[in-house]
Structure formats: structure tokens, C-alpha cells
Scaffold this active site. Structure first.
Site, mmCIF file in Angstrom:
data_model
loop_
_atom_site.group_PDB
_atom_site.id
_atom_site.type_symbol
_atom_site.label_atom_id
_atom_site.label_comp_id
_atom_site.label_asym_id
_atom_site.label_seq_id
_atom_site.Cartn_x
_atom_site.Cartn_y
_atom_site.Cartn_z
ATOM 1 N N CYS A 31 0.835 -1.204 0.000
ATOM 2 C CA CYS A 31 0.000 0.000 0.000
ATOM 3 C C CYS A 31 0.878 1.266 0.000
ATOM 4 C CB CYS A 31 -0.959 -0.035 1.183
ATOM 5 S SG CYS A 31 -2.385 1.072 0.994
ATOM 6 N N GLU B 251 -0.342 -8.787 4.088
ATOM 7 C CA GLU B 251 -0.008 -9.004 5.505
ATOM 8 C C GLU B 251 -1.224 -8.990 6.421
ATOM 9 O OE1 GLU B 251 -0.080 -4.490 5.264
ATOM 10 O OE2 GLU B 251 0.330 -6.178 3.944
ATOM 11 N N HIS C 193 -2.767 -5.613 0.437
ATOM 12 C CA HIS C 193 -2.224 -5.908 1.766
ATOM 13 C C HIS C 193 -2.124 -7.412 2.020
ATOM 14 C CE1 HIS C 193 -2.132 -1.919 3.695
ATOM 15 N NE2 HIS C 193 -3.241 -1.642 3.019
#
Length: 283
Positions: free
Chosen positions: A103, A199, A197
Site C-alpha cells: 500500500c 499481511e 495488503h
């Protein structure tokens, strides 16, 4: 291995995220890295903060990899937080330590290397980025190894990369955001990044939707905050029971999102392709 997580969330955004999901963006990365690379040393710093400093005795070149988290910073704004983040990224490129970012991490690397960022032309990409397609270069690039011909991923952003720096490689796109993944080489450093994202878990998608409910209504993605809450409730339920096919079907998701290993594949690929060889070379 030795990792550094660079979290560019300003303090108030950091605390809002902690109140929402129990951890800041950098703390999420630290947690994920602990699972993907057991035993790795992982330090965390906040480059956007005025008092940011590396741990005593450490240098950027002393790490095997650096990870840049998401952030609400807009890289086209001339703020002290943006300037500090860009100075850090310039030093990181110059250190030669490989880096990965999601991001705003991708956006920081883009601007530091000479590219540009703007507000999303198509409005926020909220909840999930849909039908991400690797480019010809991306299909053979190790960052996206294991991804299918089209996939979804957790995503929430209101800015996007407008132009990549000279020499950068576009690795994936979708109809909402042209630059979904890229490789940037600059000043002796290598950065791999994604706009989405990998993660974050579905609980963090839920938190992001609820934190930004007003903005999502304002931009027309929902008519009322209740509609955003209803969507967040579905995502939260799927987080609690990721094998529920009925919830995945209602949200239009498959195992590229619901399976943790699939969802985090870019981070694992980066560690295998760039961090481990650097670590091996330093031992």
C-alpha cells in the site's frame, strides 16, 4: 535473519488502528514475519515520526530485509511526515538492503525513486482488490510465484501510483488500480511492492471498513454506515470461520484470500528470493 519494519503511520492513526484491531500496521508485519521466519530478529521503527531513529548500533545495511507498512499518508502532500518518510526511503535504497512494501509502502518507494502518486481515479478500493492480473513480466517474476492468472487480495486505499519511476517493472494490475504490484530498482537498492495488503487478516479488513465507514458512504460505495457495518460483519464472520463456503460465496472470495498461506504469498516469496540469499551471503 535480521529484519526491520518501517511503519509510517502517524501516531494518531497508529492508535486508532490499535483501538480497532489491537495492533498498528508495523506490529502486524512483526507478527507475520515471526511466523514466516521463526527465529528472525525483527526491529520496528516509525520513519514518519520526528524522533525516529534506528536501534542503537544498527545501520540499514545491517539488516537482511526492510518491510514498509501501509499508512494514511498521501505522498503528494508536502508534510513533515511525508518528507521524513521519503528521506528514509532514499537512505534505504542507498543502503542496498532489499525492501518490500504494501500500500503506502509501494507509494513511498515510488516517489522516492522519482515516480508519482495521486488520488485513486476510480475512488477507494475498499475491502478487497478484485481480479488482479499479473502482467507478462509478473507471470514469471518471483514476487508473484504461486498466484493464479487472476486473484483477489485484501485492500483499502484512496491513493494510487500514477507513474512508476524509470526502469521500474509493472508486475500486476486490475481495472481499479493500474499499479497493483511492481519492482523498483534505484540507487543500488531493490524494492518489491504491492498496492494491496498480503499481511493483513480478515479481522483487519473488518477494522478498516468500520474506521472508514463515513468515507465509504461519502464516495458512494455504500448508501449508509449500516451497509458498511453489514459488510464488515460478513468479513468478520469469515475471519472467525474461514472455511465457511457460504460466507466466502456471499463475499465473492476464494482461497486466495481465505487461506492464510495463499494470502501472504508475496511476503514469503520476497523472503525466499531476496532476504535469505542476503542472509546467507553475510553469514
Amino acid at each position: 535473519m535480521r529484519f526491520l519494519v518501517a511503519e509510517s503511520e502517524p501516531p494518531e492513526a497508529r492508535e486508532k488502528r490499535r483501538d480497532s484491531v489491537g495492533r498498528s500496521s508495523g506490529e502486524t508485519f512483526v507478527e507475520i514475519l515471526g511466523r514466516l521466519a521463526p527465529g528472525a530478529v525483527c526491529h520496528r521503527i516509525m520513519p514518519a515520526d520526528a524522533d525516529c531513529a534506528l536501534p542503537q548500533g544498527e545501520t540499514l545495511g545491517g539488516y537482511d530485509a526492510v518491510f514498509l507498512s501501509g499508512s494514511p499518508l498521501s505522498l503528494y502532500e508536502e508534510t513533515p511526515e511525508v518528507r521524513r518518510s521519503l528521506v528514509f526511503m532514499g537512505a534505504l535504497f542507498g543502503s542496498g538492503t532489499p525492501s518490500f512494501g504494501s500500500c503506502a509502502g509501494l507509494q513511498v518507494a515510488t516517489v522516492a525513486a522519482g515516480g508519482t502518486v495521486r488520488q485513486n481515479r476510480n475512488g477507494p478500493e475498499a475491502g478487497f482488490a478484485r481480479r488482479i492480473v499479473p502482467t507478462e513480466a509478473g507471470r514469471s517474476h518471483p514476487l508473484l510465484r504461486g498466484r493464479p492468472a487472476a486473484y483477489d487480495a485484501p485492500s483499502i486505499h484512496s491513493d494510487e501510483v500514477e507513474t512508476l519511476p524509470d526502469g521500474a517493472i509493472l508486475l500486476a494490475s486490475n481495472r481499479s488500480t493500474i499499479v497493483q504490484a511492481a519492482e523498483i530498482r534505484h540507487a543500488g537498492g531493490t524494492f518489491w511492492g504491492v498496492q494491496y495488503h498480503p499481511e493483513i487478516g480478515l479481522d483487519e479488513v473488518t477494522g478498516a471498513l468500520r474506521r472508514q465507514a463515513g468515507d465509504l458512504v461519502e464516495c458512494g460505495l455504500a448508501r449508509t454506515r449500516r451497509e458498511v457495518e453489514d459488510q464488515a460483519d460478513l468479513v468478520e464472520a469469515l475471519h472467525r470461520e474461514p472455511t465457511r463456503r457460504d460466507l466466502a460465496w456471499r463475499l465473492g472470495l476464494d482461497d486466495q484470500v481465505t487461506d492464510e498461506v495463499n494470502r501472504q504469498v508475496e511476503i514469503a516469496n520476497f523472503i525466499e528470493a531476496l532476504a535469505i540469499p542476503r542472509w546467507n551471503g553475510r553469514r
